[in-house]
Design a protein around this motif. Sequence first.
Motif, mmCIF file in Angstrom:
data_model
loop_
_atom_site.group_PDB
_atom_site.id
_atom_site.type_symbol
_atom_site.label_atom_id
_atom_site.label_comp_id
_atom_site.label_asym_id
_atom_site.label_seq_id
_atom_site.Cartn_x
_atom_site.Cartn_y
_atom_site.Cartn_z
ATOM 1 N N ILE A 78 0.855 -1.188 0.000
ATOM 2 C CA ILE A 78 0.000 0.000 0.000
ATOM 3 C C ILE A 78 0.891 1.238 0.000
ATOM 4 C CG2 ILE A 78 -1.929 -1.094 1.220
ATOM 5 C CD1 ILE A 78 -0.963 0.435 3.749
ATOM 6 N N ILE A 79 0.359 2.339 -0.541
ATOM 7 C CA ILE A 79 1.029 3.632 -0.407
ATOM 8 C C ILE A 79 0.599 4.184 0.939
ATOM 9 C CG2 ILE A 79 1.325 5.946 -1.359
ATOM 10 C CD1 ILE A 79 0.579 4.744 -4.107
ATOM 11 N N LYS A 80 1.464 4.071 1.914
ATOM 12 C CA LYS A 80 1.107 4.440 3.289
ATOM 13 C C LYS A 80 0.947 5.945 3.451
ATOM 14 C CE LYS A 80 2.706 3.929 8.052
ATOM 15 N NZ LYS A 80 3.823 3.460 8.922
ATOM 16 N N GLU A 81 1.805 6.699 2.736
ATOM 17 C CA GLU A 81 1.778 8.165 2.908
ATOM 18 C C GLU A 81 2.398 8.848 1.702
ATOM 19 O OE1 GLU A 81 3.947 11.543 5.764
ATOM 20 O OE2 GLU A 81 4.148 9.401 6.241
ATOM 21 N N VAL A 82 1.811 9.961 1.285
ATOM 22 C CA VAL A 82 2.444 10.833 0.290
ATOM 23 C C VAL A 82 3.182 11.917 1.070
ATOM 24 C CG1 VAL A 82 2.103 12.416 -1.641
ATOM 25 C CG2 VAL A 82 0.665 10.372 -1.441
ATOM 26 N N VAL A 83 4.500 11.843 1.087
ATOM 27 C CA VAL A 83 5.299 12.782 1.882
ATOM 28 C C VAL A 83 5.235 14.170 1.265
ATOM 29 C CG1 VAL A 83 7.585 13.256 2.847
ATOM 30 C CG2 VAL A 83 6.811 10.886 2.566
#
Length: 419
Positions: free
Chosen positions: A350-355
Motif C-alpha cells: 500500500i502507499i502508506k503516505e504521500v510525503v
Amino acid sequence: MEIKDNNQLLRFTTAGSVDDGKSTLIGRLLFDSKSIFEDQLASVTATSSKKGHDGVDLALFTDGLKDEREQGITIDVAYRYFTTPKRKFIIADTPGHIQYTRNMVTGASTANAAVILIDARHGVIEQTKRHSFIASLLNIPHLIVCVNKMDLVDFAEEKFEQISKEFEQFSSKLLMKDIRFIPISALIGDNVVNRSENMPWYEGGTLLNILETLHISSDINKIDARFPVQTVLRPQDDGNRDYRGYAGRIASGIYRKGDEVAVLPSGFTSKIKSMNAGEKEVEEAFAPMSISITLEDDIDISRGNMIVKKNNQPESSQEFDVMLCWLNNDAAKPRAKYVIQHTSNEERAIIKEVVYKMDINSYDRIEGDSNLKMNDIARVKIRTTHRLMVDSYRDNRNTGSITLIDEQTNETVAAGMIV
C-alpha cells in the motif's frame, strides 16, 4: 584521446514538447548518417510525395504507427537502431504531450544519455523542466540540450545563449554533472550530423559527434553483489536427484566459487559450491549474466529470495521511501492494495503516505496534497506485506527500482526509485 570500441552501444532517449522536432531530428540523424535502408527510403519518399511535401519528410522515418500518421503526432515510445563506424545506438523517441510524460519514464529507464529538444522560438517551457527532472531522477549521466529551429530565429547566437542561460539557471537544482548545449536545425541539418555553415559562431561538436564520443559508464553496480532468485532447479532424472540449483540473472556485483553468502530474507549463510552459465561451469560470474548457483548447505530458498555476500547486504525492510511517477489514467486510491514488483519478487503493498509532491515548474515541494494523478511525481512511503531486499536507486538501478500493479486490472500504475 580515448579510442572507441565500434561495438560499444549507446542508449539515448529524446524528449521535448509537441512539435519541437524530435521525429525530424531522429530522421535527420538516420538520413545523414546513411542509416536508412533503401526500401525504407523509397516508402517514405512515396508517402512524402503523396502528402505534397517537397523532398523527404524526415519525421516519417520514426512515426511508423498508423495512428501517429493519421494524427500527425507521436503517441508512443518508438525505438530505433542505427550504427556508425564508431558506435552503435538505440534511440527511444518519447512523445511530447503532457499526458504522455509517463512514456518518457519507460524510454529513459535504461538510457546512457538524454537529448532534450527546445524550440528556439519558445525557449524553456514546462515540458522542458519536466523531462529534465525525470532524466535527473532516473540518474541519466549525460544531458544534451538541442536548441532546435535556429533557422526560424535567424541563427541568432544571442537567442541560443539566452536559452542556454535560462536552462542552466533552473537545472542547477538537478543532480546532473554533464549538460551540453548545441544550436541545431533538424529540418535543414545544421549541427546534427554535419557542421552548420549558418552558425560559424558555434565551436562545439555536432550532435552525432558528441553521441559518438560520450563516455559510457556502466550503470551496473560492480561492488554490491545481488542475485535475485527466479526459479529453483530440481531435475527429475535419476542421475541428478540431489541437485538443487538456484537460477536467475545477477543484478549487480561479482560472485566466485567458494564465496560466503547469505540468503535473504531468512539470513541463513552458506558457501557457493558451483556456478553454471548455461551448461558450462564457471569459477566467476558477474552482472548481468544469467546463471544457476548451488550452495554447500541445504537451505529453503524460493523465487524472490536474494543471494548476497555475507558481509555486504542490502536493507531488508517492509517500509521504505520511493520517488514515484504515477503512470495510470486513474488516480491512486487511498490505502488501496497494489502488487509491488521488485527484481524477481512480488508482494502486496500500500502507499502508506504521500510525503510530498513535486512542482515541476519550480522544483518546489508540495506538502499536504496526497492526491496522486497521472504524471505526478511524489515522494511516498510504501509498506509491503513481507520484507523486500532493497538498495537506493542511485547506488543500484536494478535493486533500487520498483513498479506498482493494480491487483484488479493488472495494469502497471506507477514506477518508482527507492530513496
